[in-house]
Design a protein around this motif. Sequence first.
Motif, mmCIF file in Angstrom:
data_model
loop_
_atom_site.group_PDB
_atom_site.id
_atom_site.type_symbol
_atom_site.label_atom_id
_atom_site.label_comp_id
_atom_site.label_asym_id
_atom_site.label_seq_id
_atom_site.Cartn_x
_atom_site.Cartn_y
_atom_site.Cartn_z
ATOM 1 N N PRO A 63 0.734 -1.089 0.051
ATOM 2 C CA PRO A 63 0.179 -0.075 0.022
ATOM 3 C C PRO A 63 0.809 1.349 -0.003
ATOM 4 C CG PRO A 63 0.188 -0.790 2.168
ATOM 5 C CD PRO A 63 0.855 -1.690 1.388
ATOM 6 N N ARG A 113 -3.621 -0.023 -8.426
ATOM 7 C CA ARG A 113 -4.535 0.855 -7.866
ATOM 8 C C ARG A 113 -4.030 2.061 -7.736
ATOM 9 N NH1 ARG A 113 -7.122 -2.877 -10.161
ATOM 10 N NH2 ARG A 113 -9.001 -3.551 -9.430
ATOM 11 N N SER A 115 -3.562 3.467 -4.806
ATOM 12 C CA SER A 115 -2.968 3.288 -3.637
ATOM 13 C C SER A 115 -2.548 1.762 -3.157
ATOM 14 C CB SER A 115 -3.960 3.623 -2.457
ATOM 15 O OG SER A 115 -4.979 2.584 -2.545
ATOM 16 N N LEU A 116 -2.305 1.096 -4.356
ATOM 17 C CA LEU A 116 -1.827 -0.294 -4.402
ATOM 18 C C LEU A 116 -1.004 -0.907 -5.569
ATOM 19 C CD1 LEU A 116 -2.467 -2.832 -2.671
ATOM 20 C CD2 LEU A 116 -4.295 -3.609 -4.234
ATOM 21 N N ARG A 164 -10.978 -4.924 -0.329
ATOM 22 C CA ARG A 164 -11.527 -3.995 -1.179
ATOM 23 C C ARG A 164 -12.991 -4.509 -1.545
ATOM 24 N NH1 ARG A 164 -8.254 -0.035 -3.980
ATOM 25 N NH2 ARG A 164 -6.096 0.033 -3.120
ATOM 26 N N TYR A 165 -14.079 -3.702 -1.789
ATOM 27 C CA TYR A 165 -15.160 -4.116 -2.438
ATOM 28 C C TYR A 165 -15.236 -4.685 -3.639
ATOM 29 C CZ TYR A 165 -19.996 -4.133 -3.663
ATOM 30 O OH TYR A 165 -21.131 -4.473 -4.187
ATOM 31 N N LEU A 166 -15.246 -5.615 -4.011
ATOM 32 C CA LEU A 166 -15.147 -6.174 -5.507
ATOM 33 C C LEU A 166 -16.417 -6.442 -6.116
ATOM 34 C CD1 LEU A 166 -12.073 -8.461 -5.026
ATOM 35 C CD2 LEU A 166 -12.350 -6.070 -5.935
ATOM 36 N N VAL A 178 -5.814 -8.023 -6.518
ATOM 37 C CA VAL A 178 -6.162 -7.056 -5.572
ATOM 38 C C VAL A 178 -6.702 -7.608 -4.267
ATOM 39 C CG1 VAL A 178 -6.006 -5.155 -7.048
ATOM 40 C CG2 VAL A 178 -8.109 -6.158 -6.524
ATOM 41 N N ARG A 179 -7.090 -8.971 -4.557
ATOM 42 C CA ARG A 179 -7.818 -9.841 -3.509
ATOM 43 C C ARG A 179 -6.784 -9.834 -2.382
ATOM 44 N NH1 ARG A 179 -10.648 -13.320 -5.987
ATOM 45 N NH2 ARG A 179 -12.641 -11.858 -5.876
#
Length: 281
Positions: A63, A113, A115-116, A164-166, A178-179
């Motif tokens: 992160p 992302r 931030s990732l 994260r909401y996927l 990203v999971r």
Amino acid sequence: MTPQTLQTHASTGGRLVSTDGHVLPLRAMRLAARAGGGLARTRVEQRFTNPHAEPLHVTYLLPLPADGAVVSFAFTIGERRVVGEIERREQARERFEQALAEGRSAALLEQERASLFTQELGNVPPGAEVVAELEVDHPLAWLAPQAGEGGSWEWRFPTTVAPRYLGAEGRVEDAERVRVDVVGGDQPPRLTMALDVLDELVPQARPVSPSHALRSAQLEGVVHVAFEDAGRARLDRDVVVRWEVARPEVGARLETARAAAGPEHARAAHGLLTLVPPRAP
């Protein structure tokens, strides 16, 4: 190179996981930053070890501030230091896989992302220590005056990858990249921090934090900030430090720099002027 699927492991993000499921535990993490005039440069250093008897190919989710920019990254694997170069994603991937095919150690950093980021290391030697280093430039947040306090700068840095909401299955094409899983209980890796504040604080003010207990000392105009209980901070939240700078009059800070000899425009100097709103009703 044949793609391989990562095995699932509960993780807070403080581990490197190989393509065959082997884990490189995180031994230590350190943040070193200099902040002033509304900007900060933060250096992230993380130490892992390969306790296994074979070379590993590993990946790692990292992160970083969503409004930051990576200005440098490097990996030290054993006695070899690999310094990163910025290239287009396809070209970087091709060079990385070519190096692995030739039996060399290599590293790749890709943004997933804002931030990732994903870091990937290939051919990590048995028993070797891996030191991952990144430098990030990011703006400080300005906190407007509140009751009893003047305006302040805020330095914030994330230390863990949160879920994260996927949405529904298949909604996000790269969901596997990203999971992350979440593990309960305390985790052994600890964080240390060294933050140098270059701004002039208001009289009697000291850096404060809503996230961690701090200790600070001023030396030659620089305020040095660290955790009060060094080496005990957990990797489970953002590190947030604030310092009050607003005075009755407008504040001004000028930072100047000049490029090294050689590049184009090396004779030109550059300046960054930051104006701080005054503390007023």
